[in-house]
Write a protein that holds these residues in place. Sequence first.
Motif, PDB file in Angstrom:
ATOM      1  N   ALA A   4       0.359  31.588 -45.979  1.00  0.00           N
ATOM      2  CA  ALA A   4       1.638  31.435 -46.668  1.00  0.00           C
ATOM      3  C   ALA A   4       2.677  32.345 -46.021  1.00  0.00           C
ATOM      4  O   ALA A   4       2.350  33.421 -45.524  1.00  0.00           O
ATOM      5  CB  ALA A   4       1.499  31.771 -48.152  1.00  0.00           C
ATOM      6  N   ALA A   5       3.921  31.915 -46.048  1.00  0.00           N
ATOM      7  CA  ALA A   5       5.018  32.714 -45.498  1.00  0.00           C
ATOM      8  C   ALA A   5       6.130  32.826 -46.528  1.00  0.00           C
ATOM      9  O   ALA A   5       6.366  31.889 -47.307  1.00  0.00           O
ATOM     10  CB  ALA A   5       5.551  32.081 -44.209  1.00  0.00           C
ATOM     11  N   ALA A   6       6.807  33.956 -46.532  1.00  0.00           N
ATOM     12  CA  ALA A   6       7.927  34.156 -47.455  1.00  0.00           C
ATOM     13  C   ALA A   6       9.144  33.386 -46.981  1.00  0.00           C
ATOM     14  O   ALA A   6       9.419  33.321 -45.776  1.00  0.00           O
ATOM     15  CB  ALA A   6       8.262  35.643 -47.551  1.00  0.00           C
ATOM     16  N   LEU A   7       9.869  32.776 -47.918  1.00  0.00           N
ATOM     17  CA  LEU A   7      11.142  32.189 -47.562  1.00  0.00           C
ATOM     18  C   LEU A   7      12.066  33.284 -47.047  1.00  0.00           C
ATOM     19  O   LEU A   7      11.871  34.461 -47.354  1.00  0.00           O
ATOM     20  CB  LEU A   7      11.773  31.481 -48.767  1.00  0.00           C
ATOM     21  CG  LEU A   7      11.536  29.963 -48.807  1.00  0.00           C
ATOM     22  CD1 LEU A   7      10.113  29.656 -49.224  1.00  0.00           C
ATOM     23  CD2 LEU A   7      12.520  29.278 -49.743  1.00  0.00           C
ATOM     24  N   PRO A   8      13.076  32.914 -46.265  1.00  0.00           N
ATOM     25  CA  PRO A   8      13.932  33.948 -45.664  1.00  0.00           C
ATOM     26  C   PRO A   8      14.517  34.890 -46.710  1.00  0.00           C
ATOM     27  O   PRO A   8      15.123  34.455 -47.683  1.00  0.00           O
ATOM     28  CB  PRO A   8      15.041  33.123 -44.990  1.00  0.00           C
ATOM     29  CG  PRO A   8      14.406  31.799 -44.707  1.00  0.00           C
ATOM     30  CD  PRO A   8      13.477  31.555 -45.864  1.00  0.00           C
ATOM     31  N   GLN A   9      14.307  36.175 -46.506  1.00  0.00           N
ATOM     32  CA  GLN A   9      14.842  37.186 -47.421  1.00  0.00           C
ATOM     33  C   GLN A   9      16.226  37.600 -46.922  1.00  0.00           C
ATOM     34  O   GLN A   9      16.431  38.690 -46.385  1.00  0.00           O
ATOM     35  CB  GLN A   9      13.887  38.371 -47.514  1.00  0.00           C
ATOM     36  CG  GLN A   9      12.561  38.028 -48.174  1.00  0.00           C
ATOM     37  CD  GLN A   9      12.709  37.688 -49.654  1.00  0.00           C
ATOM     38  OE1 GLN A   9      13.130  38.502 -50.454  1.00  0.00           O
ATOM     39  NE2 GLN A   9      12.358  36.461 -50.010  1.00  0.00           N
ATOM     40  N   VAL A  10      17.167  36.694 -47.100  1.00  0.00           N
ATOM     41  CA  VAL A  10      18.542  36.906 -46.658  1.00  0.00           C
ATOM     42  C   VAL A  10      19.472  36.740 -47.853  1.00  0.00           C
ATOM     43  O   VAL A  10      19.138  36.078 -48.840  1.00  0.00           O
ATOM     44  CB  VAL A  10      18.933  35.921 -45.531  1.00  0.00           C
ATOM     45  CG1 VAL A  10      18.079  36.157 -44.295  1.00  0.00           C
ATOM     46  CG2 VAL A  10      18.786  34.473 -45.998  1.00  0.00           C
ATOM     47  N   ALA A  11      20.663  37.328 -47.742  1.00  0.00           N
ATOM     48  CA  ALA A  11      21.590  37.312 -48.869  1.00  0.00           C
ATOM     49  C   ALA A  11      22.038  35.906 -49.240  1.00  0.00           C
ATOM     50  O   ALA A  11      22.393  35.652 -50.395  1.00  0.00           O
ATOM     51  CB  ALA A  11      22.811  38.182 -48.546  1.00  0.00           C
ATOM     52  N   ASP A  12      22.008  34.978 -48.292  1.00  0.00           N
ATOM     53  CA  ASP A  12      22.492  33.620 -48.538  1.00  0.00           C
ATOM     54  C   ASP A  12      21.382  32.662 -48.962  1.00  0.00           C
ATOM     55  O   ASP A  12      21.583  31.445 -48.962  1.00  0.00           O
ATOM     56  CB  ASP A  12      23.165  33.062 -47.279  1.00  0.00           C
ATOM     57  CG  ASP A  12      24.409  33.838 -46.892  1.00  0.00           C
ATOM     58  OD1 ASP A  12      25.020  34.457 -47.778  1.00  0.00           O
ATOM     59  OD2 ASP A  12      24.766  33.828 -45.694  1.00  0.00           O
ATOM     60  N   GLU A  13      20.207  33.189 -49.343  1.00  0.00           N
ATOM     61  CA  GLU A  13      19.072  32.306 -49.629  1.00  0.00           C
ATOM     62  C   GLU A  13      19.354  31.351 -50.777  1.00  0.00           C
ATOM     63  O   GLU A  13      18.986  30.168 -50.714  1.00  0.00           O
ATOM     64  CB  GLU A  13      17.834  33.152 -49.922  1.00  0.00           C
ATOM     65  CG  GLU A  13      16.508  32.403 -49.773  1.00  0.00           C
ATOM     66  CD  GLU A  13      16.189  31.461 -50.914  1.00  0.00           C
ATOM     67  OE1 GLU A  13      15.480  30.467 -50.682  1.00  0.00           O
ATOM     68  OE2 GLU A  13      16.650  31.728 -52.055  1.00  0.00           O
ATOM     69  N   SER A  14      19.996  31.816 -51.837  1.00  0.00           N
ATOM     70  CA  SER A  14      20.205  30.926 -52.981  1.00  0.00           C
ATOM     71  C   SER A  14      21.177  29.802 -52.639  1.00  0.00           C
ATOM     72  O   SER A  14      21.011  28.672 -53.094  1.00  0.00           O
ATOM     73  CB  SER A  14      20.712  31.714 -54.192  1.00  0.00           C
ATOM     74  OG  SER A  14      21.948  32.330 -53.920  1.00  0.00           O
ATOM     75  N   GLN A  15      22.186  30.094 -51.790  1.00  0.00           N
ATOM     76  CA  GLN A  15      23.083  29.023 -51.337  1.00  0.00           C
ATOM     77  C   GLN A  15      22.328  28.024 -50.459  1.00  0.00           C
ATOM     78  O   GLN A  15      22.579  26.821 -50.512  1.00  0.00           O
ATOM     79  CB  GLN A  15      24.260  29.598 -50.551  1.00  0.00           C
ATOM     80  CG  GLN A  15      25.178  30.487 -51.393  1.00  0.00           C
ATOM     81  CD  GLN A  15      24.844  31.951 -51.218  1.00  0.00           C
ATOM     82  OE1 GLN A  15      23.687  32.356 -51.306  1.00  0.00           O
ATOM     83  NE2 GLN A  15      25.867  32.757 -50.986  1.00  0.00           N
ATOM     84  N   PHE A  16      21.405  28.531 -49.661  1.00  0.00           N
ATOM     85  CA  PHE A  16      20.546  27.675 -48.834  1.00  0.00           C
ATOM     86  C   PHE A  16      19.738  26.719 -49.705  1.00  0.00           C
ATOM     87  O   PHE A  16      19.670  25.508 -49.426  1.00  0.00           O
ATOM     88  CB  PHE A  16      19.629  28.578 -47.997  1.00  0.00           C
ATOM     89  CG  PHE A  16      18.338  27.978 -47.541  1.00  0.00           C
ATOM     90  CD1 PHE A  16      18.304  26.885 -46.693  1.00  0.00           C
ATOM     91  CD2 PHE A  16      17.127  28.542 -47.939  1.00  0.00           C
ATOM     92  CE1 PHE A  16      17.089  26.348 -46.260  1.00  0.00           C
ATOM     93  CE2 PHE A  16      15.917  28.019 -47.514  1.00  0.00           C
ATOM     94  CZ  PHE A  16      15.907  26.921 -46.669  1.00  0.00           C
ATOM     95  N   GLU A  17      19.135  27.228 -50.766  1.00  0.00           N
ATOM     96  CA  GLU A  17      18.353  26.362 -51.651  1.00  0.00           C
ATOM     97  C   GLU A  17      19.219  25.245 -52.221  1.00  0.00           C
ATOM     98  O   GLU A  17      18.810  24.082 -52.270  1.00  0.00           O
ATOM     99  CB  GLU A  17      17.734  27.178 -52.791  1.00  0.00           C
ATOM    100  CG  GLU A  17      16.610  28.075 -52.374  1.00  0.00           C
ATOM    101  CD  GLU A  17      15.747  28.527 -53.542  1.00  0.00           C
ATOM    102  OE1 GLU A  17      15.769  27.865 -54.591  1.00  0.00           O
ATOM    103  OE2 GLU A  17      15.040  29.536 -53.386  1.00  0.00           O
ATOM    104  N   THR A  18      20.422  25.606 -52.667  1.00  0.00           N
ATOM    105  CA  THR A  18      21.301  24.609 -53.268  1.00  0.00           C
ATOM    106  C   THR A  18      21.773  23.588 -52.241  1.00  0.00           C
ATOM    107  O   THR A  18      21.705  22.383 -52.472  1.00  0.00           O
ATOM    108  CB  THR A  18      22.517  25.295 -53.922  1.00  0.00           C
ATOM    109  OG1 THR A  18      22.058  26.174 -54.943  1.00  0.00           O
ATOM    110  CG2 THR A  18      23.453  24.280 -54.541  1.00  0.00           C
ATOM    111  N   ALA A  19      22.229  24.070 -51.078  1.00  0.00           N
ATOM    112  CA  ALA A  19      22.831  23.179 -50.086  1.00  0.00           C
ATOM    113  C   ALA A  19      21.799  22.260 -49.441  1.00  0.00           C
ATOM    114  O   ALA A  19      21.960  21.029 -49.418  1.00  0.00           O
ATOM    115  CB  ALA A  19      23.560  23.998 -49.022  1.00  0.00           C
ATOM    116  N   VAL A  20      20.726  22.834 -48.921  1.00  0.00           N
ATOM    117  CA  VAL A  20      19.728  22.012 -48.222  1.00  0.00           C
ATOM    118  C   VAL A  20      18.888  21.226 -49.226  1.00  0.00           C
ATOM    119  O   VAL A  20      18.574  20.047 -48.993  1.00  0.00           O
ATOM    120  CB  VAL A  20      18.838  22.891 -47.320  1.00  0.00           C
ATOM    121  CG1 VAL A  20      17.699  22.062 -46.719  1.00  0.00           C
ATOM    122  CG2 VAL A  20      19.671  23.504 -46.204  1.00  0.00           C
TER     123      VAL A  20
END
Length: 438
Positions: A386-402
Amino acid sequence: MRSVRAAAVGAVTLSLALAASACGGGSATNGGSDDSPKTLTYWASNQGASVEVDKKVLRPELDKFEKRTGIKVELEVVPWSDLLNRILTATTSGQGPDVLNIGNTWSASLQATGALLPWDAKNLAAIGGKDRFVDSALGSTGARGQDPAAVPLYSMAYALYYNKKMFADAGIAKPPATWAELVADGRKLSKNGTWGLGTEGSNPSENIHHAFVFAKQHGGDFFTADGKADFTNDGAVAGVKQYVDLMAKDRIIAPGNAEYAQNQSVSDFAKGRTAMLLWQSASANLKSQGMSEDAYGIAPVPVRSGTPGTGANVNSMVAGINLAVFKNTDNLSGAKQFVKFMTSDAEQKILNTAYSSIPPVRSAQADAAFNTPANAVLKDTLASSAAALPQVADESQFETAVGTAIKGLFADAAAGRAVTTESVRTALEKAQQQMPAK
């Protein structure tokens, strides 16, 4: 992050300039206080089959905490469709809880607001120290190089759940280990009103979890090493297309699944309408819907070839729930005591048993209850593939957009519109345009 929820919907903007506002009635200037030492408010995420199930699980434990400490915990179970936006509002309005659950993929995004208590060495020591937690869970608690924004509470991994009787009736001797095998088996099983596989095509976060794994298996990712969005690289495009093609091309997912976002694919599997399900730690959810544990098997999520592992054979994101404290709580001491209580060995065993998740606390994970054959698949996945999703400040916007872009691609597939490499790349390019400028 748990898949029983619908995704937080709508454009979410997390500004690094957000002030750490008062939450739980605290002062924005004091960095936390103990003005209300006898009460705590707690926002719990909806982990069970319903909000009422969660209340039944949690209330006895919160009463136990009150009996031991004299601190009353006011509980609200927040549906996943509301949770992220509720938290974001709390970071700016000052109207929020003292302690809350967050999906672990949001850790870095919420950390960037400055509203959460950092779990530095001193704070971690107060709950037993960093070494109590397994490494994979700690990897999804905030940005690298910074103190964790939360501590792990429940750990989960994706697995392939398959209906034993349907497999036997179709003459399939074992669960598929590769995607080619899964598609072949799915075609055998998609007949007479049943389908090979179920998914939640209208759930952006569920879409992200699968797209992340498929992209990894194609050698791609959605962010560069320096944290910039990179949604249109060949690996990401190929991964998204392969995922959507399970409906569009392979036709082993019912077109109606394009509208699923609220656990319907779990219900379909429990009722024998689909033969396979890709889900996070689903046993408790299936049991609540009347499916016996003897009726299904659990296997690792397939890979393109070979066996699950690191790199291109990653087969799950590190799923889970973290426990966070608003740093301006009116009961900082009580909040830390509550986190210590919830992450204690005894509570970890009770809560993770109730939710069929895996304790992120090493000593609790060693308990016999978490070493069943079913849990072995989840533990092995978390430990090795298993790998962690990117721990970046924009992760929640990434989830919504993609995630929303993939929702649109599933809608195309359900309507019979072509899903091509070009249309996938175009959808992902539009999603990237929605990300904050760097």
